[in-house]
Design a protein around this motif. Structure first.
Motif, PDB file in Angstrom:
ATOM      1  N   ASP A  18       0.832  -1.207   0.000  1.00 16.53           N
ATOM      2  CA  ASP A  18       0.000   0.000   0.000  1.00 16.53           C
ATOM      3  C   ASP A  18       0.866   1.257   0.000  1.00 16.53           C
ATOM      4  O   ASP A  18       0.555   2.241  -0.683  1.00 16.53           O
ATOM      5  CB  ASP A  18      -0.924   0.014   1.225  1.00 16.53           C
ATOM      6  CG  ASP A  18      -2.028  -1.027   1.123  1.00 16.53           C
ATOM      7  OD1 ASP A  18      -2.247  -1.539   0.007  1.00 16.53           O
ATOM      8  OD2 ASP A  18      -2.658  -1.329   2.151  1.00 16.53           O
ATOM      9  N   LYS A  19       1.950   1.221   0.764  1.00 13.12           N
ATOM     10  CA  LYS A  19       2.842   2.379   0.822  1.00 13.12           C
ATOM     11  C   LYS A  19       3.508   2.624  -0.531  1.00 13.12           C
ATOM     12  O   LYS A  19       3.645   3.772  -0.964  1.00 13.12           O
ATOM     13  CB  LYS A  19       3.905   2.184   1.907  1.00 13.12           C
ATOM     14  CG  LYS A  19       3.379   2.325   3.324  1.00 13.12           C
ATOM     15  CD  LYS A  19       4.498   2.557   4.329  1.00 13.12           C
ATOM     16  CE  LYS A  19       5.455   1.384   4.365  1.00 13.12           C
ATOM     17  NZ  LYS A  19       6.520   1.591   5.380  1.00 13.12           N
ATOM     18  N   ALA A  20       3.908   1.560  -1.193  1.00 13.67           N
ATOM     19  CA  ALA A  20       4.546   1.705  -2.504  1.00 13.67           C
ATOM     20  C   ALA A  20       3.568   2.307  -3.519  1.00 13.67           C
ATOM     21  O   ALA A  20       3.928   3.188  -4.311  1.00 13.67           O
ATOM     22  CB  ALA A  20       5.048   0.347  -2.990  1.00 13.67           C
ATOM     23  N   LYS A  21       2.332   1.836  -3.475  1.00  9.38           N
ATOM     24  CA  LYS A  21       1.309   2.369  -4.382  1.00  9.38           C
ATOM     25  C   LYS A  21       1.028   3.836  -4.079  1.00  9.38           C
ATOM     26  O   LYS A  21       0.884   4.659  -4.988  1.00  9.38           O
ATOM     27  CB  LYS A  21       0.027   1.547  -4.249  1.00  9.38           C
ATOM     28  CG  LYS A  21      -1.082   1.988  -5.184  1.00  9.38           C
ATOM     29  CD  LYS A  21      -2.321   1.117  -5.006  1.00  9.38           C
ATOM     30  CE  LYS A  21      -3.448   1.592  -5.918  1.00  9.38           C
ATOM     31  NZ  LYS A  21      -4.676   0.768  -5.742  1.00  9.38           N
ATOM     32  N   LEU A  22       0.971   4.168  -2.786  1.00  6.98           N
ATOM     33  CA  LEU A  22       0.711   5.547  -2.381  1.00  6.98           C
ATOM     34  C   LEU A  22       1.859   6.458  -2.808  1.00  6.98           C
ATOM     35  O   LEU A  22       1.632   7.584  -3.259  1.00  6.98           O
ATOM     36  CB  LEU A  22       0.513   5.615  -0.865  1.00  6.98           C
ATOM     37  CG  LEU A  22       0.246   7.002  -0.265  1.00  6.98           C
ATOM     38  CD1 LEU A  22      -0.969   7.654  -0.913  1.00  6.98           C
ATOM     39  CD2 LEU A  22       0.045   6.891   1.246  1.00  6.98           C
ATOM     40  N   ARG A  23       3.090   5.975  -2.688  1.00  2.32           N
ATOM     41  CA  ARG A  23       4.241   6.773  -3.124  1.00  2.32           C
ATOM     42  C   ARG A  23       4.136   7.109  -4.609  1.00  2.32           C
ATOM     43  O   ARG A  23       4.410   8.240  -5.023  1.00  2.32           O
ATOM     44  CB  ARG A  23       5.544   6.018  -2.854  1.00  2.32           C
ATOM     45  CG  ARG A  23       5.929   5.904  -1.388  1.00  2.32           C
ATOM     46  CD  ARG A  23       7.335   5.342  -1.247  1.00  2.32           C
ATOM     47  NE  ARG A  23       7.651   5.017   0.138  1.00  2.32           N
ATOM     48  CZ  ARG A  23       7.584   3.793   0.655  1.00  2.32           C
ATOM     49  NH1 ARG A  23       7.209   2.762  -0.118  1.00  2.32           N
ATOM     50  NH2 ARG A  23       7.884   3.573   1.917  1.00  2.32           N
ATOM     51  N   ARG A  24       3.746   6.125  -5.416  1.00  3.16           N
ATOM     52  CA  ARG A  24       3.603   6.369  -6.861  1.00  3.16           C
ATOM     53  C   ARG A  24       2.528   7.417  -7.132  1.00  3.16           C
ATOM     54  O   ARG A  24       2.706   8.305  -7.976  1.00  3.16           O
ATOM     55  CB  ARG A  24       3.262   5.060  -7.583  1.00  3.16           C
ATOM     56  CG  ARG A  24       4.405   4.074  -7.668  1.00  3.16           C
ATOM     57  CD  ARG A  24       4.126   2.984  -8.697  1.00  3.16           C
ATOM     58  NE  ARG A  24       2.952   2.194  -8.349  1.00  3.16           N
ATOM     59  CZ  ARG A  24       2.992   1.097  -7.598  1.00  3.16           C
ATOM     60  NH1 ARG A  24       4.146   0.669  -7.106  1.00  3.16           N
ATOM     61  NH2 ARG A  24       1.888   0.417  -7.329  1.00  3.16           N
ATOM     62  N   THR A  25       1.417   7.309  -6.411  1.00  3.48           N
ATOM     63  CA  THR A  25       0.321   8.271  -6.595  1.00  3.48           C
ATOM     64  C   THR A  25       0.763   9.679  -6.219  1.00  3.48           C
ATOM     65  O   THR A  25       0.468  10.656  -6.924  1.00  3.48           O
ATOM     66  CB  THR A  25      -0.891   7.862  -5.735  1.00  3.48           C
ATOM     67  OG1 THR A  25      -1.312   6.547  -6.105  1.00  3.48           O
ATOM     68  CG2 THR A  25      -2.050   8.828  -5.931  1.00  3.48           C
ATOM     69  N   ILE A  26       1.488   9.791  -5.103  1.00  3.54           N
ATOM     70  CA  ILE A  26       1.952  11.106  -4.644  1.00  3.54           C
ATOM     71  C   ILE A  26       2.961  11.690  -5.627  1.00  3.54           C
ATOM     72  O   ILE A  26       2.906  12.879  -5.966  1.00  3.54           O
ATOM     73  CB  ILE A  26       2.564  10.999  -3.233  1.00  3.54           C
ATOM     74  CG1 ILE A  26       1.494  10.598  -2.213  1.00  3.54           C
ATOM     75  CG2 ILE A  26       3.198  12.327  -2.822  1.00  3.54           C
ATOM     76  CD1 ILE A  26       2.043  10.290  -0.838  1.00  3.54           C
TER      77      ILE A  26
END
Length: 207
Positions: free
Chosen positions: A11-19
């Motif tokens: 989830d953190k990796a996906k959130l980093r990409r979105t940010i």
């Protein structure tokens, strides 16, 4: 054998990409928040620290858990760079000289424009393009619409109106209040009309 990443790490990796994607497009914090909101992510600031709430979580993920690139200082620094770059590109684009009439219209618009903290209507960009509005206006309209999306979301959140039932109740209450105000205004207008008629009768009698 490599350890399989946990759901939280994924989830953190996906959130980093979105940010990162939002940061690559935004030129201000409001625009950054709007772009994230379109992806279902709400960015919050508390005590000078940022956190990010995704749709599938009840607790936000703090910037500290995502890395230094996602804290407030790093985000604002990158947004400032983006804004400067956009300003330089805009300056490099030659503008057609404005006519006196266009300048007066722009000055009038600037004077009558509502304050930034008020909710405004979204701009129909396609309709404006059809009217012949240029690239500069379209860029402004895009940013304006994003800001209004964020402002509307913040307004609903601050007033606890994200729940549709509460929002419907608030709208109905406003409609009722408006109807009562109009009815009261009609009574006042009728009273004024009656007094004018009475004054006319008195004046005619005195003659």
């Amino acid at each position: 054998q490599p350890t399989k990443p946990t759901k939280f790490e994924t989830d953190k990796a996906k959130l980093r990409r979105t940010i990162r994607q939002a940061l690559s497009q935004a030129g201000s914090f409001d625009e950054f928040a709007s772009l994230l909101l379109r992806e279902g992510v709400t960015v919050k600031e508390s005590r000078g620290r940022l956190s990010y709430l995704t749709p599938d979580r009840t607790k936000p993920i703090t910037a500290r858990k995502l890395g230094d690139d996602f804290d407030k200082a790093a985000v604002l620094a990158l947004l400032t760079q983006n804004a400067h770059r956009a300003a330089e590109q805009t300056t490099a684009i030659p503008e057609y000289p404005h006519t006196q009439k266009e300048r007066l219209r722009e000055e009038k618009t600037a004077k009558t424009a509502p304050a930034d903290n008020t909710l405004q209507r979204m701009v129909d960009r396609e309709a404006k393009r059809a009217e012949g509005k240029g690239v500069g206006y379209d860029r402004w309209a895009s940013l304006h619409n994003l800001k209004q999306m964020a402002a509307t979301h913040n307004f609903l959140m601050e007033n606890e109106l994200l729940d549709l039932d509460k929002l419907d109740a608030a709208v109905e209450s406003s409609r009722k209040a408006l109807s009562e105000a109009r009815e009261s205004l009609r009574g006042i207008e009728q009273s004024i009309s009656d007094k004018k008629s009475l004054r006319k009768v008195v004046n005619d009698y005195r003659r």
